[in-house]
Design a protein around this motif. Structure first.
Motif, short mmCIF file in Angstrom:
data_model
loop_
_atom_site.label_atom_id
_atom_site.label_comp_id
_atom_site.label_asym_id
_atom_site.label_seq_id
_atom_site.Cartn_x
_atom_site.Cartn_y
_atom_site.Cartn_z
N GLU A 1 15.28 -66.76 -41.47
CA GLU A 1 14.17 -66.94 -40.54
C GLU A 1 14.17 -65.79 -39.54
N THR A 2 13.01 -65.20 -39.31
CA THR A 2 12.87 -64.13 -38.33
C THR A 2 11.74 -64.51 -37.38
N PRO A 3 11.59 -63.82 -36.25
CA PRO A 3 10.47 -64.12 -35.36
C PRO A 3 9.10 -63.95 -36.03
N ARG A 4 9.06 -63.19 -37.12
CA ARG A 4 7.78 -62.97 -37.82
C ARG A 4 7.67 -63.79 -39.09
#
Length: 137
Positions: free
Chosen positions: A33-36
């Motif tokens: 999971e990434t901020p984007r």
């Protein structure tokens, strides 16, 4: 556009938007999971520059580990973490320094060389063009 080098054809490489030639060779089945959004945990490409070719200033939101395969030297210039790149340190990828890290969020470009050079680039979390930006102009 530069004519496709013979080695690019042999390896199935296509033009990269930043310059040079590339093909993704591996995508991790694991995700992160990434901020984007969700991304593969890591991705790997071959990247080829012919003599005199460069890649434009660009920035990626993930760490990039460059791995040298030769035969020429690849000169990788770092450009800081600002809104636009500034000319900074130049790292050489060659037999005596076959791995180089470009941290997430650091501008980078390649400088022209005199010999063809093949590298691989491991990106973690995995590369997405949604996380890639070319410098203006």
């Amino acid at each position: 556009m530069t004519p496709r080098p013979e080695r690019a054809a042999e390896l199935g490489l296509e033009p990269h938007p930043e310059g040079g030639w590339y093909r993704r060779t591996w995508t991790s089945p694991a995700t992160a999971e990434t901020p984007r959004g969700e991304r593969p945990a890591a991705t790997l490409i071959h990247f080829l520059l012919a003599p005199g070719e460069t890649s434009a200033w660009h920035v990626v939101t993930s760490d990039e580990m460059w791995l040298w395969h030769g035969p020429g030297v690849l000169r990788l210039q770092l450009g800081g973490e600002g809104d636009a790149p500034v000319e900074g340190e130049v790292l050489a990828l060659e037999s005596s320094a076959a791995q180089r890290l470009v941290p997430a969020g650091v501008w980078q470009r390649t400088l022209p060389g005199t010999e063809e050079v093949l590298v691989s680039c491991l990106v973690s979390p995995g590369f997405s063009f949604d996380d890639f930006r070319l410098a203006d102009g």
